[in-house]
Write a protein that holds these residues in place. Sequence first.
Motif, PDB file in Angstrom:
ATOM      1  N   LEU A  22      29.984  28.358  20.118  1.00  0.00           N
ATOM      2  CA  LEU A  22      31.182  28.565  20.928  1.00  0.00           C
ATOM      3  C   LEU A  22      30.943  29.736  21.864  1.00  0.00           C
ATOM      4  N   GLU A  23      31.468  29.629  23.066  1.00  0.00           N
ATOM      5  CA  GLU A  23      31.410  30.738  24.013  1.00  0.00           C
ATOM      6  C   GLU A  23      32.721  30.759  24.802  1.00  0.00           C
ATOM      7  N   ALA A  24      33.354  31.919  24.849  1.00  0.00           N
ATOM      8  CA  ALA A  24      34.634  32.051  25.550  1.00  0.00           C
ATOM      9  C   ALA A  24      34.405  32.237  27.042  1.00  0.00           C
ATOM     10  N   ASN A  25      35.273  31.590  27.853  1.00  0.00           N
ATOM     11  CA  ASN A  25      35.185  31.769  29.300  1.00  0.00           C
ATOM     12  C   ASN A  25      36.010  32.995  29.726  1.00  0.00           C
ATOM     13  N   SER A  45      30.898  35.069  21.666  1.00  0.00           N
ATOM     14  CA  SER A  45      30.270  33.822  21.252  1.00  0.00           C
ATOM     15  C   SER A  45      30.201  33.785  19.732  1.00  0.00           C
ATOM     16  N   ALA A  46      30.020  32.585  19.223  1.00  0.00           N
ATOM     17  CA  ALA A  46      29.871  32.412  17.780  1.00  0.00           C
ATOM     18  C   ALA A  46      29.002  31.196  17.528  1.00  0.00           C
ATOM     19  N   GLU A  47      28.218  31.298  16.479  1.00  0.00           N
ATOM     20  CA  GLU A  47      27.411  30.170  16.015  1.00  0.00           C
ATOM     21  C   GLU A  47      27.835  29.884  14.591  1.00  0.00           C
ATOM     22  N   LEU A  48      28.173  28.628  14.312  1.00  0.00           N
ATOM     23  CA  LEU A  48      28.657  28.247  12.994  1.00  0.00           C
ATOM     24  C   LEU A  48      27.927  27.022  12.470  1.00  0.00           C
ATOM     25  N   SER A  49      27.675  27.021  11.167  1.00  0.00           N
ATOM     26  CA  SER A  49      27.151  25.858  10.458  1.00  0.00           C
ATOM     27  C   SER A  49      28.212  25.421   9.463  1.00  0.00           C
ATOM     28  N   PHE A  50      28.321  24.116   9.245  1.00  0.00           N
ATOM     29  CA  PHE A  50      29.372  23.564   8.391  1.00  0.00           C
ATOM     30  C   PHE A  50      28.781  22.881   7.169  1.00  0.00           C
ATOM     31  N   THR A  51      29.442  23.083   6.038  1.00  0.00           N
ATOM     32  CA  THR A  51      29.042  22.445   4.794  1.00  0.00           C
ATOM     33  C   THR A  51      30.292  21.920   4.090  1.00  0.00           C
ATOM     34  N   PRO A  52      30.334  20.608   3.790  1.00  0.00           N
ATOM     35  CA  PRO A  52      31.464  20.094   3.016  1.00  0.00           C
ATOM     36  C   PRO A  52      31.390  20.637   1.590  1.00  0.00           C
ATOM     37  N   GLU A  53      32.551  20.941   1.029  1.00  0.00           N
ATOM     38  CA  GLU A  53      32.638  21.430  -0.346  1.00  0.00           C
ATOM     39  C   GLU A  53      33.877  20.788  -0.970  1.00  0.00           C
ATOM     40  N   GLY A  54      33.730  19.559  -1.448  1.00  0.00           N
ATOM     41  CA  GLY A  54      34.886  18.795  -1.919  1.00  0.00           C
ATOM     42  C   GLY A  54      35.788  18.479  -0.746  1.00  0.00           C
ATOM     43  N   ASP A  55      37.074  18.799  -0.859  1.00  0.00           N
ATOM     44  CA  ASP A  55      38.015  18.601   0.254  1.00  0.00           C
ATOM     45  C   ASP A  55      37.931  19.727   1.276  1.00  0.00           C
ATOM     46  N   ALA A  56      37.243  20.791   0.939  1.00  0.00           N
ATOM     47  CA  ALA A  56      37.139  21.958   1.824  1.00  0.00           C
ATOM     48  C   ALA A  56      35.905  21.849   2.724  1.00  0.00           C
ATOM     49  N   VAL A  58      33.193  24.585   4.496  1.00  0.00           N
ATOM     50  CA  VAL A  58      32.750  25.975   4.583  1.00  0.00           C
ATOM     51  C   VAL A  58      31.983  26.143   5.890  1.00  0.00           C
ATOM     52  N   ALA A  59      32.365  27.162   6.631  1.00  0.00           N
ATOM     53  CA  ALA A  59      31.693  27.480   7.900  1.00  0.00           C
ATOM     54  C   ALA A  59      31.078  28.870   7.774  1.00  0.00           C
ATOM     55  N   THR A  60      29.794  28.968   8.055  1.00  0.00           N
ATOM     56  CA  THR A  60      29.109  30.261   8.027  1.00  0.00           C
ATOM     57  C   THR A  60      28.388  30.447   9.348  1.00  0.00           C
ATOM     58  N   GLY A  61      28.228  31.700   9.733  1.00  0.00           N
ATOM     59  CA  GLY A  61      27.534  31.973  10.982  1.00  0.00           C
ATOM     60  C   GLY A  61      27.731  33.400  11.421  1.00  0.00           C
ATOM     61  N   THR A  62      27.721  33.582  12.741  1.00  0.00           N
ATOM     62  CA  THR A  62      27.793  34.923  13.313  1.00  0.00           C
ATOM     63  C   THR A  62      28.689  34.923  14.543  1.00  0.00           C
ATOM     64  N   LEU A  63      29.474  35.980  14.667  1.00  0.00           N
ATOM     65  CA  LEU A  63      30.297  36.246  15.840  1.00  0.00           C
ATOM     66  C   LEU A  63      29.639  37.405  16.583  1.00  0.00           C
ATOM     67  N   ALA A  64      29.515  37.296  17.884  1.00  0.00           N
ATOM     68  CA  ALA A  64      28.987  38.395  18.703  1.00  0.00           C
ATOM     69  C   ALA A  64      29.949  38.630  19.865  1.00  0.00           C
ATOM     70  N   ALA A  65      30.250  39.903  20.121  1.00  0.00           N
ATOM     71  CA  ALA A  65      31.179  40.227  21.217  1.00  0.00           C
ATOM     72  C   ALA A  65      30.813  41.568  21.831  1.00  0.00           C
ATOM     73  N   PRO A  85      29.126  38.855  10.556  1.00  0.00           N
ATOM     74  CA  PRO A  85      28.895  37.592   9.844  1.00  0.00           C
ATOM     75  C   PRO A  85      30.225  36.872   9.649  1.00  0.00           C
ATOM     76  N   LEU A  86      30.204  35.567   9.719  1.00  0.00           N
ATOM     77  CA  LEU A  86      31.397  34.759   9.485  1.00  0.00           C
ATOM     78  C   LEU A  86      31.188  33.923   8.226  1.00  0.00           C
ATOM     79  N   HIS A  87      32.188  33.895   7.371  1.00  0.00           N
ATOM     80  CA  HIS A  87      32.170  33.058   6.173  1.00  0.00           C
ATOM     81  C   HIS A  87      33.599  32.577   5.977  1.00  0.00           C
ATOM     82  N   LEU A  88      33.851  31.371   6.430  1.00  0.00           N
ATOM     83  CA  LEU A  88      35.196  30.813   6.447  1.00  0.00           C
ATOM     84  C   LEU A  88      35.241  29.566   5.571  1.00  0.00           C
TER      85      LEU A  88
END
Length: 172
Positions: A22-25, A45-56, A58-65, A85-88
């Motif tokens: 993601l990158e903000a304009n 900007s942010a880079e995220l990777s996604f992993t299913p965990e049951g019904d949830a 999980v998004a992990t990555g990095t935010l830079a500003a 670091p992002l862990h959502l």
Amino acid sequence: MSAAEFSRIVKVRPHPPQSTTLEANDEERAALAHRVGVTAIEALSAELSFTPEGDAIVATGTLAADVIQPCAVSGEDFAVHLKEPLHLRFVRALSPVAADEEIELADDEPDEIEFDGEIIDVGEAVAQSLALAVDPYAMGPDADAARRAAGIEDESAPRGPLAEGLAALRKT
């Protein structure tokens, strides 16, 4: 909650994407700067990777500003680079919480964000993470000079009779 200044919808069903960037304009960064209470956001900007965990999901990555914010002491703007670091964890329903109840998460637990089971707004999640990453009491490079000019003592300086005696010895 504010209008979505930085909305990026990701469809997670039947399967989430492996990752996204993601990158903000300019317009989004200006709106987020107002929301977060800083002078300007020059880059986000942010880079995220996604992993299913049951019904949830999980998004992990990095935010830079790159943020321009006022010094808490002098009020002068200064540049701050944030890299967080992002862990959502996007969940279908959060447990009900009483209005006066506090929720505490351990440092290693992900932030939980409710979603409808089909789509998630990762842009809003990044915006919220940015708001938490900005230090509202950050001090710029001229903070000490501003304190001295205002006659404010250094609170970390030694005090008391021994400190005064040592200071007198140094002057001689």
